[in-house]
Design a protein around this motif. Structure first.
Motif, PDB file in Angstrom:
ATOM      1  N   TYR A  99      -0.105   2.014  26.430  1.00 47.87           N
ATOM      2  CA  TYR A  99       1.108   2.554  25.784  1.00 47.87           C
ATOM      3  C   TYR A  99       0.963   2.551  24.256  1.00 47.87           C
ATOM      4  CZ  TYR A  99       5.975   3.142  24.478  1.00 47.87           C
ATOM      5  OH  TYR A  99       7.129   3.602  23.901  1.00 47.87           O
ATOM      6  N   THR A 100       0.434   1.385  23.774  1.00 50.39           N
ATOM      7  CA  THR A 100       0.252   1.267  22.324  1.00 50.39           C
ATOM      8  C   THR A 100      -0.703   2.337  21.823  1.00 50.39           C
ATOM      9  OG1 THR A 100       0.618  -1.097  22.517  1.00 50.39           O
ATOM     10  CG2 THR A 100      -0.354  -0.320  20.445  1.00 50.39           C
ATOM     11  N   ALA A 101      -1.838   2.483  22.557  1.00 53.48           N
ATOM     12  CA  ALA A 101      -2.823   3.501  22.155  1.00 53.48           C
ATOM     13  C   ALA A 101      -2.159   4.887  22.155  1.00 53.48           C
ATOM     14  CB  ALA A 101      -4.012   3.467  23.094  1.00 53.48           C
ATOM     15  N   GLY A 102      -1.394   5.109  23.252  1.00 52.67           N
ATOM     16  CA  GLY A 102      -0.690   6.415  23.340  1.00 52.67           C
ATOM     17  C   GLY A 102       0.251   6.635  22.167  1.00 52.67           C
ATOM     18  N   MET A 103       0.951   5.580  21.818  1.00 51.69           N
ATOM     19  CA  MET A 103       1.906   5.723  20.717  1.00 51.69           C
ATOM     20  C   MET A 103       1.202   5.904  19.372  1.00 51.69           C
ATOM     21  SD  MET A 103       4.755   5.824  22.026  1.00 51.69           S
ATOM     22  CE  MET A 103       5.936   5.662  20.737  1.00 51.69           C
ATOM     23  N   LEU A 104      -0.024   5.321  19.300  1.00 54.70           N
ATOM     24  CA  LEU A 104      -0.748   5.422  18.026  1.00 54.70           C
ATOM     25  C   LEU A 104      -1.172   6.853  17.713  1.00 54.70           C
ATOM     26  CD1 LEU A 104      -3.101   2.305  17.727  1.00 54.70           C
ATOM     27  CD2 LEU A 104      -1.465   3.109  16.058  1.00 54.70           C
ATOM     28  N   VAL A 105      -1.423   7.629  18.770  1.00 51.81           N
ATOM     29  CA  VAL A 105      -1.945   8.989  18.558  1.00 51.81           C
ATOM     30  C   VAL A 105      -1.029   9.830  17.612  1.00 51.81           C
ATOM     31  CG1 VAL A 105      -2.596  11.168  19.709  1.00 51.81           C
ATOM     32  CG2 VAL A 105      -3.244   8.966  20.718  1.00 51.81           C
ATOM     33  N   PRO A 106       0.223   9.958  17.966  1.00 55.17           N
ATOM     34  CA  PRO A 106       1.041  10.739  17.009  1.00 55.17           C
ATOM     35  C   PRO A 106       1.279  10.023  15.680  1.00 55.17           C
ATOM     36  CG  PRO A 106       2.423   9.781  18.726  1.00 55.17           C
ATOM     37  CD  PRO A 106       1.024   9.427  19.129  1.00 55.17           C
ATOM     38  N   LEU A 107       1.086   8.678  15.771  1.00 52.66           N
ATOM     39  CA  LEU A 107       1.400   7.921  14.552  1.00 52.66           C
ATOM     40  C   LEU A 107       0.322   8.059  13.479  1.00 52.66           C
ATOM     41  CD1 LEU A 107       3.841   6.111  14.000  1.00 52.66           C
ATOM     42  CD2 LEU A 107       2.400   4.134  14.456  1.00 52.66           C
ATOM     43  N   ILE A 108      -0.915   8.300  13.912  1.00 50.23           N
ATOM     44  CA  ILE A 108      -2.038   8.316  12.957  1.00 50.23           C
ATOM     45  C   ILE A 108      -1.803   9.340  11.827  1.00 50.23           C
ATOM     46  CG2 ILE A 108      -4.521   8.916  12.733  1.00 50.23           C
ATOM     47  CD1 ILE A 108      -3.912   6.045  13.765  1.00 50.23           C
ATOM     48  N   PRO A 109      -1.486  10.636  12.189  1.00 54.99           N
ATOM     49  CA  PRO A 109      -1.286  11.580  11.043  1.00 54.99           C
ATOM     50  C   PRO A 109      -0.132  11.149  10.132  1.00 54.99           C
ATOM     51  CG  PRO A 109      -0.748  12.612  13.172  1.00 54.99           C
ATOM     52  CD  PRO A 109      -1.367  11.304  13.521  1.00 54.99           C
ATOM     53  N   LYS A 110       0.879  10.570  10.796  1.00 55.23           N
ATOM     54  CA  LYS A 110       2.006  10.116   9.946  1.00 55.23           C
ATOM     55  C   LYS A 110       1.562   8.998   9.023  1.00 55.23           C
ATOM     56  CE  LYS A 110       5.795  11.286  13.052  1.00 55.23           C
ATOM     57  NZ  LYS A 110       6.825  10.760  13.927  1.00 55.23           N
ATOM     58  N   ALA A 111       0.772   8.060   9.615  1.00 59.99           N
ATOM     59  CA  ALA A 111       0.299   6.939   8.811  1.00 59.99           C
ATOM     60  C   ALA A 111      -0.619   7.434   7.701  1.00 59.99           C
ATOM     61  CB  ALA A 111      -0.427   5.934   9.692  1.00 59.99           C
ATOM     62  N   LEU A 112      -1.430   8.472   8.076  1.00 57.29           N
ATOM     63  CA  LEU A 112      -2.334   9.017   7.069  1.00 57.29           C
ATOM     64  C   LEU A 112      -1.544   9.677   5.927  1.00 57.29           C
ATOM     65  CD1 LEU A 112      -5.246  10.554   9.157  1.00 57.29           C
ATOM     66  CD2 LEU A 112      -5.343   8.654   7.551  1.00 57.29           C
ATOM     67  N   ALA A 113      -0.409  10.221   6.305  1.00 55.18           N
ATOM     68  CA  ALA A 113       0.428  10.890   5.278  1.00 55.18           C
ATOM     69  C   ALA A 113       1.066   9.887   4.316  1.00 55.18           C
ATOM     70  CB  ALA A 113       1.508  11.707   5.963  1.00 55.18           C
ATOM     71  N   LEU A 114       1.090   8.620   4.765  1.00 50.95           N
ATOM     72  CA  LEU A 114       1.693   7.622   3.878  1.00 50.95           C
ATOM     73  C   LEU A 114       0.869   7.481   2.605  1.00 50.95           C
ATOM     74  CD1 LEU A 114       2.721   4.749   6.310  1.00 50.95           C
ATOM     75  CD2 LEU A 114       4.234   6.221   5.000  1.00 50.95           C
ATOM     76  N   PRO A 115       1.549   7.291   1.416  1.00 56.35           N
ATOM     77  CA  PRO A 115       0.769   7.176   0.179  1.00 56.35           C
ATOM     78  C   PRO A 115      -0.095   5.935   0.148  1.00 56.35           C
ATOM     79  CG  PRO A 115       3.105   6.695  -0.196  1.00 56.35           C
ATOM     80  CD  PRO A 115       2.981   7.133   1.226  1.00 56.35           C
ATOM     81  N   SER A 116      -1.244   6.184  -0.479  1.00 60.74           N
ATOM     82  CA  SER A 116      -2.173   5.067  -0.617  1.00 60.74           C
ATOM     83  C   SER A 116      -1.640   4.151  -1.714  1.00 60.74           C
ATOM     84  CB  SER A 116      -3.536   5.598  -1.002  1.00 60.74           C
ATOM     85  OG  SER A 116      -3.459   6.138  -2.315  1.00 60.74           O
ATOM     86  N   PRO A 117      -2.097   2.955  -1.825  1.00 63.84           N
ATOM     87  CA  PRO A 117      -1.648   2.059  -2.905  1.00 63.84           C
ATOM     88  C   PRO A 117      -1.876   2.678  -4.290  1.00 63.84           C
ATOM     89  CG  PRO A 117      -2.862   0.829  -1.270  1.00 63.84           C
ATOM     90  CD  PRO A 117      -2.963   2.263  -0.840  1.00 63.84           C
ATOM     91  N   ALA A 118      -3.033   3.399  -4.434  1.00 64.93           N
ATOM     92  CA  ALA A 118      -3.285   4.029  -5.743  1.00 64.93           C
ATOM     93  C   ALA A 118      -2.208   5.084  -6.029  1.00 64.93           C
ATOM     94  CB  ALA A 118      -4.657   4.691  -5.754  1.00 64.93           C
ATOM     95  N   GLN A 119      -1.973   5.839  -4.920  1.00 59.57           N
ATOM     96  CA  GLN A 119      -0.919   6.870  -5.094  1.00 59.57           C
ATOM     97  C   GLN A 119       0.413   6.200  -5.426  1.00 59.57           C
ATOM     98  OE1 GLN A 119      -1.455   8.815  -1.309  1.00 59.57           O
ATOM     99  NE2 GLN A 119      -2.023  10.752  -2.314  1.00 59.57           N
ATOM    100  N   LEU A 120       0.616   5.118  -4.676  1.00 56.88           N
ATOM    101  CA  LEU A 120       1.887   4.417  -4.907  1.00 56.88           C
ATOM    102  C   LEU A 120       1.975   3.908  -6.344  1.00 56.88           C
ATOM    103  CD1 LEU A 120       2.638   2.372  -1.685  1.00 56.88           C
ATOM    104  CD2 LEU A 120       4.016   4.149  -2.731  1.00 56.88           C
ATOM    105  N   ALA A 121       0.833   3.387  -6.820  1.00 54.68           N
ATOM    106  CA  ALA A 121       0.826   2.864  -8.199  1.00 54.68           C
ATOM    107  C   ALA A 121       1.136   3.997  -9.189  1.00 54.68           C
ATOM    108  CB  ALA A 121      -0.530   2.249  -8.516  1.00 54.68           C
ATOM    109  N   ALA A 122       0.470   5.165  -8.934  1.00 57.27           N
ATOM    110  CA  ALA A 122       0.708   6.315  -9.836  1.00 57.27           C
ATOM    111  C   ALA A 122       2.168   6.738  -9.774  1.00 57.27           C
ATOM    112  CB  ALA A 122      -0.186   7.488  -9.444  1.00 57.27           C
ATOM    113  N   ALA A 123       2.621   6.799  -8.486  1.00 53.88           N
ATOM    114  CA  ALA A 123       4.029   7.205  -8.310  1.00 53.88           C
ATOM    115  C   ALA A 123       4.942   6.217  -9.025  1.00 53.88           C
ATOM    116  CB  ALA A 123       4.371   7.273  -6.824  1.00 53.88           C
ATOM    117  N   ASN A 124       4.534   4.968  -8.887  1.00 48.58           N
ATOM    118  CA  ASN A 124       5.327   3.913  -9.500  1.00 48.58           C
ATOM    119  C   ASN A 124       5.379   4.089 -11.024  1.00 48.58           C
ATOM    120  OD1 ASN A 124       6.882   1.731  -9.377  1.00 48.58           O
ATOM    121  ND2 ASN A 124       5.222   0.240  -9.299  1.00 48.58           N
TER     122      ASN A 124
END
Ligand code: ADP
Length: 767
Positions: A99-124
């Motif tokens: 189930y977890t693996a199944g749930m991870l599949v759609p989550l990966i692109p979303k997680a990838l879309a999350l800003p990286s710490p560098a991006q976050l720092a810049a945004a910050n």
């Protein structure tokens, strides 16, 4: 010992306890670790609820717990063969992990879309920059708001905002100061209480008009009154409507100004305009009045001319009885008094109408003063008064100012002094006060004292008329210069008009001075005034012979033809009666037309021309005559009853050579004729002595002037005088050129008065 313990799959571990121990310890530690990890995950999720997808951590937690349980079951099944249980645990682990693996599949692109710490720092960083900028903008906004508030507060204009119901939402400092209230007292209140009761309806009407404003026509300007500290003041308000998005009026913003002063100035201007209109009206009325007076006096003077003129003629009659003489002198006196009154009233009306102007001429001041002395001496003596004339030696002889006005002022002041003084003396003191600007010319003049003064120099001459009369009460002094005002003394005398001082004051002002009267009751009166004069070298009219009555033309003169043009018979007759007996040839014409015709045929030397006549008036007749070359040689003397000085200019511009006013004195007319024709008269009586001063001045003047004549001529005159040869003297005088008419008439005067002694004095130095 392990071997003794039942181990269902001991053979799997080769029955070796160490291997079992290894698996057992490893499984136990894995299970421990697997259980602790979810705890941390739960703790993390608990703490960071904002972390996106935190449910996946819980899924991981569950999956790890199942994995840990699988390792514990491994330990358990070493000794207990509950493989169903371990199977179920594995199945559950598999389900959860799948189930977890199944749930991870759609989550990966979303997680990838999350800003990286560098991006976050810049945004910050960007965010912080933005925050800084916002703070700065906010500060700038605050500053600018403070600035604008300051401006609004510091305005002298009243600024306010109010709702459509009239209640105030904002007022600036000026508004508060103006109405003497603070903001709390004003905000939320309506401004209508400041409006006077009677104007409130008008303000309500205006409010309705304001409510009808539209975004395209959003401003309306009104003026109205308010009450401030109990005082009514005017304000002008510029009202701007503020609209919401639906174009409904939500508020008004108004800027007001106190315009009370402006309104008052406007009122004053309007008042001034009215006053000016009234003044213009009054002036035109005044002009009309003076025209009326001029006409009236013309009518009065014309018959007076006949009365005075014929009286003068009658006095010459040889057979008059003393009582007839007395009656004639009463007629003359009354006529002259009447003339004086007419002149005074007229003079006053001329002054009031602003028609009195200065007519400066060059004249002999000594002669003026002498003539006054001569004229008033008799009257003073008859009252037993000493008339003293004290002329300071530095007073110049020839000056330029308005001679006739100066004479009139002096006659009035001296006349008053003699009239009101019963005993004692009347003194005239004349002195020089100061010298003003001087225009440097080569010419220099000698005063009586021999002091040199330059030509065109301006002098202030000081006159004082002092008497030992009754004086004037202090309370009467104040109104003395008002027209028609007489003091107690004046009223008691039952003489005069109360116009003399008013006229004199105006005349003195015109001559650049000021007339003051110092007096106290019982102590006498002193009238003081200054006159600004210009020094000149000689008088306009040459030194005249002292006034005596001419009785005939001197012998050996051409026959002079004089034409009298006058519509009124009595005046014509008077002139004929006056001139014919002296030896003039006289013809009469009753209007201008007849006059022009007679002039053409008869060619008179001189015409006495009345100016107002029917058929053709004197102006037209003069113009016609003077239009001819022959006419240039004819002297025309205008005789008019007009009283205005400006008439003189009109008469002269018509072509007349001179001007005599009606009623005229015989001597004045004869002098004018003599001045223009060079005729000489024989005078009545023995020589009338001129005053010493005049005689001295004539002497000096004549001696100087004589120098222009050739020495041989002067010798002949000297000889003729020594021999008393009257005829020869007159023949010699005829040779004096026209340009020297002054010396001619001065000498003729001496000859006619038989003052051969003086002629000898004058000529002996030259011979
Ligand atoms: P009038 O002499 O015609 O009455 P004036 O204007 O010359 O008019 O004088 C006004 C009045 O002032 C006189 O009536 C007289 O009462 C008073 N007054 C003028 N001069 C003298 C004076 N020298 N002594 C006393 N009173 C005078």
């Amino acid at each position: 010992m392990l071997a003794e313990i039942f181990i269902p799959h001991g053979h799997c571990y080769l029955w070796k306890p160490t291997l079992v121990g290894l698996h057992l310890a490893s499984d136990a530690l894995i299970a421990l670790a697997y259980y602790s990890i979810p705890l941390m995950l739960i703790y993390f999720v608990q703490k960071r609820r904002d972390v996106p997808f935190n449910w996946i951590f819980l899924l991981f937690g569950a999956f790890i717990v199942f994995c840990g349980t699988g390792h514990l079951i491994e330990i358990w099944t070493l000794w207990h063969p509950t493989y169903w249980l371990s199977g179920f645990v594995k199945a559950s682990t598999a389900t959860v992990s799948l189930y977890t693996a199944g749930m991870l599949v759609p989550l990966i692109p979303k997680a990838l879309a999350l800003p990286s710490p560098a991006q976050l720092a810049a945004a910050n960083q960007a965010l912080q920059q933005e925050i800084r900028e916002r703070i700065e903008a906010e500060q700038a906004l605050k500053k600018s708001e403070a600035l604008y508030r300051g401006i609004v507060e510091d305005q002298t204009e009243l600024i306010c905002r109010y709702l459509p119901d009239g209640s105030l939402t904002f007022v600036n400092g000026a508004y508060c100061r103006y109405f003497g209230k603070n903001r709390d007292q004003l905000l939320g209140q309506a401004f209508i209480p400041f409006v006077p009761d009677q104007n409130r309806d008008q303000i309500s009407d205006r409010m309705n008009t304001l409510l009808a404003l539209t975004p395209t026509r959003s401003v309306a300007i009104y003026e109205h009154q308010v009450i401030v500290n109990g005082e009514i003041r005017w304000q002008r308000w510029s009202n701007r409507a503020i609209f919401d998005e639906q174009d409904n009026i939500i508020e008004f913003q108004s800027v007001g100004l106190d315009i009370t002063e402006h309104k008052l100035a406007e009122e004053l201007r309007a008042k001034n305009l009215t006053l000016e209109a009234e003044k213009r009206y009054a002036e035109s009325a005044n002009r009309a009045k003076s025209e009326f007076l001029a006409n009236m006096t013309h009518e009065l003077r014309t018959p007076l001319n006949a009365i005075l003129g014929f009286t003068q003629l009658l006095v010459r009659e040889p057979n008059l009885t003393p009582s007839q003489h007395e009656q004639l002198s009463i007629i003359t006196h009354s006529g002259e008094h009447l003339l004086e009154l007419i002149n005074d009233v007229l003079e006053m009306s001329k002054i009031e109408a602003g028609r009195t102007v200065l007519n400066p001429s060059r004249f002999d001041l000594y002669r003026l003063i002498d003539s006054l002395e001569e004229m008033l001496q008799l009257k003073a003596r008859s009252k037993g008064l000493h008339l003293i004339f004290d002329l300071s030696p530095d007073v110049p002889q020839y000056v330029q100012t308005d001679e006739s006005k100066l004479r009139q002022v002096l006659i009035n002041l001296l006349g008053n002094a003699i009239k009101f003084t019963e005993a004692g003396s009347v003194t005239l003191c004349v002195s020089v006060v100061s010298t003003h600007s001087s225009v440097v010319t080569s010419a220099s003049l000698l005063t009586q004292e021999g002091v040199e003064k330059s030509d065109n120099e301006q002098l202030t001459i000081h006159f004082e008329v002092e008497d030992t009369g009754p004086g004037i009460a202090p309370d009467e002094l104040a109104t003395l210069f008002n027209a028609f005002v007489q003091t107690e003394t004046g009223r008691n005398s039952q003489e005069g008009t109360g116009l003399g001082l008013a006229i004199s004051q105006k005349f003195v002002e015109l001559m650049g001075g000021k007339l003051t009267i110092n007096s106290s009751l019982g102590q006498g009166t002193t009238a003081i005034f200054d006159v600004l004069v210009t020094l000149v070298r000689e008088a306009d009219t040459p030194c005249q012979a002292p006034k005596k009555r001419a009785i005939a033309l001197a012998p050996n003169q051409p026959t002079y033809r004089i034409l009298v043009v006058e519509d009124r018979w009595e005046n014509r007759h008077l002139l004929v009666k006056l001139l014919q007996p002296l030896g003039f040839e006289v013809l009469e014409a009753s209007n201008g037309q007849e006059g022009v015709a007679l002039w053409e045929s008869w060619e008179p030397h001189l015409i006495l021309m009345d100016m107002r006549m029917p058929v053709m008036d004197g102006y037209e007749a003069t113009k016609r005559i003077k239009a001819h070359i022959k006419g240039q040689a004819t002297v025309i003397i205008a005789i008019t009853a007009s009283v205005f000085d400006d008439k003189r200019a009109v008469v002269m511009s018509a072509g007349c050579d001179d001007f005599v006013r009606k009623p005229f004195r015989e001597s004045v007319l004869l002098e004018k004729i003599a001045a223009h024709l060079g005729v000489q008269y024989v005078y009545e009586d023995s020589p009338q002595l001129t005053s010493l001063r005049s005689r001295a001045s004539i002497e000096v003047q004549t001696k100087e002037a004589l120098a222009v004549m050739p020495p041989s001529w002067i010798s002949q005159l000297y000889l003729a005088a020594v021999c008393g040869d009257y005829e020869q003297m007159l023949t010699l005088l005829d040779q004096i050129p026209e340009t020297q008419s002054a010396i001619k008439s001065a000498l003729a005067d001496l000859v006619n008065n038989f003052r051969f002694d003086l002629i000898i004095d004058l000529t002996q130095d030259f011979s």
